[in-house]
Design a protein around this motif. Structure first.
Motif, PDB file in Angstrom:
ATOM      1  N   ASP A 151       0.860  -1.173   0.000  1.00  0.00           N
ATOM      2  CA  ASP A 151       0.000   0.000   0.000  1.00  0.00           C
ATOM      3  C   ASP A 151       0.904   1.233   0.000  1.00  0.00           C
ATOM      4  O   ASP A 151       1.671   1.435   0.935  1.00  0.00           O
ATOM      5  CB  ASP A 151      -0.858  -0.057   1.271  1.00  0.00           C
ATOM      6  CG  ASP A 151      -1.713   1.174   1.456  1.00  0.00           C
ATOM      7  OD1 ASP A 151      -1.587   2.116   0.653  1.00  0.00           O
ATOM      8  OD2 ASP A 151      -2.498   1.179   2.406  1.00  0.00           O
ATOM      9  N   PRO A 152       0.857   2.057  -1.062  1.00  0.00           N
ATOM     10  CA  PRO A 152       1.842   3.143  -1.164  1.00  0.00           C
ATOM     11  C   PRO A 152       1.755   4.175  -0.050  1.00  0.00           C
ATOM     12  O   PRO A 152       2.738   4.848   0.223  1.00  0.00           O
ATOM     13  CB  PRO A 152       1.541   3.783  -2.520  1.00  0.00           C
ATOM     14  CG  PRO A 152       0.199   3.299  -2.901  1.00  0.00           C
ATOM     15  CD  PRO A 152      -0.023   1.983  -2.226  1.00  0.00           C
ATOM     16  N   SER A 153       0.590   4.316   0.591  1.00  0.00           N
ATOM     17  CA  SER A 153       0.579   5.330   1.652  1.00  0.00           C
ATOM     18  C   SER A 153       0.806   4.735   3.034  1.00  0.00           C
ATOM     19  O   SER A 153       0.772   5.450   4.028  1.00  0.00           O
ATOM     20  CB  SER A 153      -0.704   6.165   1.604  1.00  0.00           C
ATOM     21  OG  SER A 153      -1.820   5.336   1.569  1.00  0.00           O
ATOM     22  N   PHE A 154       1.064   3.433   3.095  1.00  0.00           N
ATOM     23  CA  PHE A 154       1.439   2.842   4.378  1.00  0.00           C
ATOM     24  C   PHE A 154       2.951   2.849   4.472  1.00  0.00           C
ATOM     25  O   PHE A 154       3.639   2.218   3.686  1.00  0.00           O
ATOM     26  CB  PHE A 154       0.887   1.411   4.460  1.00  0.00           C
ATOM     27  CG  PHE A 154       1.344   0.651   5.670  1.00  0.00           C
ATOM     28  CD1 PHE A 154       1.270   1.222   6.922  1.00  0.00           C
ATOM     29  CD2 PHE A 154       1.838  -0.633   5.556  1.00  0.00           C
ATOM     30  CE1 PHE A 154       1.690   0.530   8.040  1.00  0.00           C
ATOM     31  CE2 PHE A 154       2.262  -1.340   6.672  1.00  0.00           C
ATOM     32  CZ  PHE A 154       2.188  -0.751   7.913  1.00  0.00           C
ATOM     33  N   ARG A 155       3.468   3.626   5.391  1.00  0.00           N
ATOM     34  CA  ARG A 155       4.915   3.782   5.497  1.00  0.00           C
ATOM     35  C   ARG A 155       5.401   3.295   6.846  1.00  0.00           C
ATOM     36  O   ARG A 155       5.613   4.097   7.748  1.00  0.00           O
ATOM     37  CB  ARG A 155       5.300   5.254   5.346  1.00  0.00           C
ATOM     38  CG  ARG A 155       4.845   5.884   4.075  1.00  0.00           C
ATOM     39  CD  ARG A 155       6.012   6.485   3.328  1.00  0.00           C
ATOM     40  NE  ARG A 155       5.826   6.355   1.912  1.00  0.00           N
ATOM     41  CZ  ARG A 155       6.225   5.305   1.210  1.00  0.00           C
ATOM     42  NH1 ARG A 155       6.828   4.295   1.804  1.00  0.00           N
ATOM     43  NH2 ARG A 155       6.022   5.253  -0.078  1.00  0.00           N
ATOM     44  N   PRO A 156       5.597   2.002   7.002  1.00  0.00           N
ATOM     45  CA  PRO A 156       6.075   1.542   8.304  1.00  0.00           C
ATOM     46  C   PRO A 156       7.474   2.066   8.546  1.00  0.00           C
ATOM     47  O   PRO A 156       8.308   2.061   7.644  1.00  0.00           O
ATOM     48  CB  PRO A 156       6.060   0.023   8.170  1.00  0.00           C
ATOM     49  CG  PRO A 156       6.093  -0.246   6.718  1.00  0.00           C
ATOM     50  CD  PRO A 156       5.478   0.929   6.030  1.00  0.00           C
ATOM     51  N   GLY A 157       7.700   2.544   9.739  1.00  0.00           N
ATOM     52  CA  GLY A 157       9.026   3.073  10.052  1.00  0.00           C
ATOM     53  C   GLY A 157       9.226   4.469   9.524  1.00  0.00           C
ATOM     54  O   GLY A 157      10.334   4.989   9.548  1.00  0.00           O
ATOM     55  N   GLY A 158       8.151   5.083   9.030  1.00  0.00           N
ATOM     56  CA  GLY A 158       8.279   6.454   8.570  1.00  0.00           C
ATOM     57  C   GLY A 158       8.995   6.504   7.237  1.00  0.00           C
ATOM     58  O   GLY A 158       9.415   5.495   6.688  1.00  0.00           O
ATOM     59  N   SER A 159       9.129   7.695   6.689  1.00  0.00           N
ATOM     60  CA  SER A 159       9.864   7.826   5.439  1.00  0.00           C
ATOM     61  C   SER A 159      11.001   8.792   5.654  1.00  0.00           C
ATOM     62  O   SER A 159      11.033   9.878   5.142  1.00  0.00           O
ATOM     63  CB  SER A 159       8.937   8.303   4.334  1.00  0.00           C
ATOM     64  OG  SER A 159       8.169   9.376   4.810  1.00  0.00           O
ATOM     65  N   VAL A 160      11.921   8.377   6.495  1.00  0.00           N
ATOM     66  CA  VAL A 160      13.087   9.208   6.754  1.00  0.00           C
ATOM     67  C   VAL A 160      13.910   9.258   5.472  1.00  0.00           C
ATOM     68  O   VAL A 160      14.203   8.219   4.886  1.00  0.00           O
ATOM     69  CB  VAL A 160      13.920   8.594   7.890  1.00  0.00           C
ATOM     70  CG1 VAL A 160      15.043   9.523   8.281  1.00  0.00           C
ATOM     71  CG2 VAL A 160      13.026   8.315   9.085  1.00  0.00           C
ATOM     72  N   PRO A 161      14.267  10.448   5.013  1.00  0.00           N
ATOM     73  CA  PRO A 161      14.949  10.542   3.717  1.00  0.00           C
ATOM     74  C   PRO A 161      16.282   9.801   3.684  1.00  0.00           C
ATOM     75  O   PRO A 161      16.745   9.421   2.628  1.00  0.00           O
ATOM     76  CB  PRO A 161      15.144  12.048   3.528  1.00  0.00           C
ATOM     77  CG  PRO A 161      14.814  12.688   4.822  1.00  0.00           C
ATOM     78  CD  PRO A 161      13.964  11.754   5.595  1.00  0.00           C
ATOM     79  N   LEU A 162      16.884   9.583   4.859  1.00  0.00           N
ATOM     80  CA  LEU A 162      18.192   8.941   4.866  1.00  0.00           C
ATOM     81  C   LEU A 162      18.102   7.437   4.673  1.00  0.00           C
ATOM     82  O   LEU A 162      19.071   6.779   4.357  1.00  0.00           O
ATOM     83  CB  LEU A 162      18.896   9.204   6.199  1.00  0.00           C
ATOM     84  CG  LEU A 162      19.134  10.661   6.528  1.00  0.00           C
ATOM     85  CD1 LEU A 162      19.707  10.801   7.920  1.00  0.00           C
ATOM     86  CD2 LEU A 162      20.098  11.259   5.524  1.00  0.00           C
ATOM     87  N   LEU A 163      16.911   6.890   4.891  1.00  0.00           N
ATOM     88  CA  LEU A 163      16.780   5.439   4.826  1.00  0.00           C
ATOM     89  C   LEU A 163      16.121   5.038   3.524  1.00  0.00           C
ATOM     90  O   LEU A 163      15.403   5.798   2.909  1.00  0.00           O
ATOM     91  CB  LEU A 163      15.922   4.940   5.992  1.00  0.00           C
ATOM     92  CG  LEU A 163      16.447   5.284   7.370  1.00  0.00           C
ATOM     93  CD1 LEU A 163      15.460   4.841   8.433  1.00  0.00           C
ATOM     94  CD2 LEU A 163      17.781   4.621   7.610  1.00  0.00           C
ATOM     95  N   ARG A 164      16.362   3.794   3.120  1.00  0.00           N
ATOM     96  CA  ARG A 164      15.687   3.316   1.927  1.00  0.00           C
ATOM     97  C   ARG A 164      14.245   3.004   2.259  1.00  0.00           C
ATOM     98  O   ARG A 164      13.897   2.695   3.390  1.00  0.00           O
ATOM     99  CB  ARG A 164      16.404   2.076   1.405  1.00  0.00           C
ATOM    100  CG  ARG A 164      17.620   2.469   0.603  1.00  0.00           C
ATOM    101  CD  ARG A 164      18.208   1.271  -0.021  1.00  0.00           C
ATOM    102  NE  ARG A 164      18.477   0.285   1.008  1.00  0.00           N
ATOM    103  CZ  ARG A 164      18.830  -0.958   0.740  1.00  0.00           C
ATOM    104  NH1 ARG A 164      18.920  -1.359  -0.500  1.00  0.00           N
ATOM    105  NH2 ARG A 164      19.087  -1.798   1.704  1.00  0.00           N
TER     106      ARG A 164
END
Lengths: 112, 355
Positions: free
Chosen positions: B129-142
């Motif tokens: 699901d594209p709007s489910f972001r487990p762990g957040g979407s920290v720009p530094l992480l993949r």
């Protein structure tokens, strides 16, 4: 001297003492990790006491408030820096004295 | 046989506004695969648990299982729509909650937990699901999707149109996050400047500075959503109670260290201690790690999830650490009084029969 000045002097002298301990520790302790103990603990408290002493001498002003912020940030940054160095040491497989390669063969299945 | 399972589909489930349509897409895919192969496929709906406290978080467990129930009901409805009622079902459904016994934090951790489940059930496809972001979407992480693809799964992103979340133009920041970070930066700026809030110069430079700070750093500062105010308030209060204790411990640490360092024979006994701390979440773990470094004879060397590797310099340090006073205090700060009842690392280790 007023009581506040005595307090400021005591704090600064304490700061100098712990700064001295940090330096002696850095020179005398045997390896990377134990030296970091000196750097992270004594150095933090030394700087914090010196800054607190300065703040006490300045009284309740904007400058002393800034000093308090400095104290706060030192408590955050100093252990973090020590942790970063220790961790880098571990990743470079620097062994701690007294225990050989304690963490070298850890399987680290879920590294990171 | 394993090749058959490769058609099975795994759907990580979490609260998001496009979950409903993601379920539809997953059901369509699984149905297609079932028709192609001429046999049933299975969809696994998997709820990756966020960090939580052992037993005290029943509410979250209940909401996870009710979400999973809802998802299965939706999926059955979609399947009926595809094949007509009373037909033999082409798709079976399974649900699971994973990651309850560990601390998952980054998208990579979530992907690892999901992958473990997928491997155990031999699932080869993942619908995300594209709007489910487990762990957040920290720009530094993949991203979560990349992490899953890396682990060898066929990753399908559900083609759902994202509900337009209110974002500021040209940025990734939502309005609430922007306001929160902006307000904090501005207040800090004014406080440093001596609180001349009526001075126009101070205000203009303050707004400019806070604006730059927010635009560049808000995504790093705020990992996902704006935290609840009440929770923060309680945490700050308990943190204030914790500070004097920590200061006392720091003083003790320094006196002990000064004694050791200045003693002619340098009485140190360095050793490393590993233990699993019963704290979850990046803030609590960071606080505990920093507190360990600042207090008697111990230095945090490495932390992965809640596993701590600590270097202890003086003999008593290890015992103090395993007694878990600090750990208990940190738990108290972040989770409240109830959590202080969790046994200390020493007791936990004894339960496991030593290690």
């Amino acid at each position: 001297m007023t009581p506040v000045e005595y307090l400021a002097a005591a704090l600064v002298i304490g700061g100098v003492f712990f700064g001295f301990v940090a330096t002696v520790g850095l020179l005398r302790l045997p390896d990377l990790y134990s030296r970091l103990h000196a750097a992270s603990k004594s150095d933090t408290l030394g700087s914090v006491l010196a800054i607190a002493g300065t703040a006490a001498a300045l009284g309740l002003t904007t400058e002393s408030m800034k000093m308090l912020f400095l104290v706060l940030f030192l408590f955050l940054t100093s252990p973090t820096a020590a942790h970063a160095i220790a961790r880098a040491g571990k990743e470079q497989e620097v062994d701690p004295v007294g225990e050989e390669a304690a963490w070298r063969d850890e399987d680290g299945g879920e590294a990171r | 046989m394993a090749a058959d399972h490769e058609r099975d589909v795994l759907v990580p489930v979490g609260d998001s506004e496009t979950l409903r349509r993601t379920v539809t897409y997953a059901v369509e895919r699984a149905h297609e695969a079932a028709v192609d192969a001429g046999e049933r496929t299975t969809i696994h709906f998997v709820f990756p648990a966020r960090w939580r406290i052992y037993e005290t978080d029943r509410e979250n467990v209940a909401s996870a299982s009710s979400l999973l129930d809802r998802v299965v009901a939706w999926a059955e409805e979609d399947l009926d729509g595809l094949i007509g009622e009373d037909q033999i079902a082409t798709v079976a459904f399974e649900t699971a909650t994973v990651g309850t016994d560990e601390y998952v934090f980054s998208p990579g951790d979530f992907a690892a937990v999901i992958a473990r489940y997928a491997d155990a059930n031999e699932v080869g496809r993942v619908v995300v699901d594209p709007s489910f972001r487990p762990g957040g979407s920290v720009p530094l992480l993949r991203s979560f999707e990349e992490e899953l693809a890396e682990r060898g799964f066929d990753v399908f992103e559900a083609p759902v149109t994202r509900q337009t979340r209110r974002r500021l133009p040209f940025t990734e920041i939502g309005l609430p996050e922007f306001l929160l970070v902006f307000a904090a930066s501005l207040l800090f700026y004014l406080a440093l400047g001596g609180w001349h809030v009526t001075d126009a110069y101070e205000l203009v430079t303050g707004v400019a500075t806070a604006g730059v700070v927010t635009l560049t750093l808000a995504r790093v500062t705020m990992k996902s959503e704006v935290p609840r105010l009440r929770y923060i308030g309680a945490t700050v209060l308990r943190m204030a109670a914790y500070t004097p204790i920590l200061l006392w411990e720091i003083t003790k640490a320094n006196v002990a260290l000064a004694y050791v360092v200045l003693h002619p024979s340098l009485p140190i006994e360095p050793r490393t201690v590993e233990f699993d701390a019963a704290v979850w979440g990046d803030m609590p773990v960071t606080t505990l790690a920093n507190s360990i470094t600042l207090t008697p004879g111990t230095l945090t060397v490495d932390v992965s999830r809640q596993h701590f590797i600590v270097h202890a310099l003086i003999p008593d340090a290890e015992d103090d650490l395993l007694e878990g006073t600090l750990e208990r205090l940190v738990r108290f700060v972040f989770y409240g009084r109830e959590s202080a009842r969790i046994p200390s690392p020493l007791e936990r280790r004894d339960d496991e029969g030593g290690s």
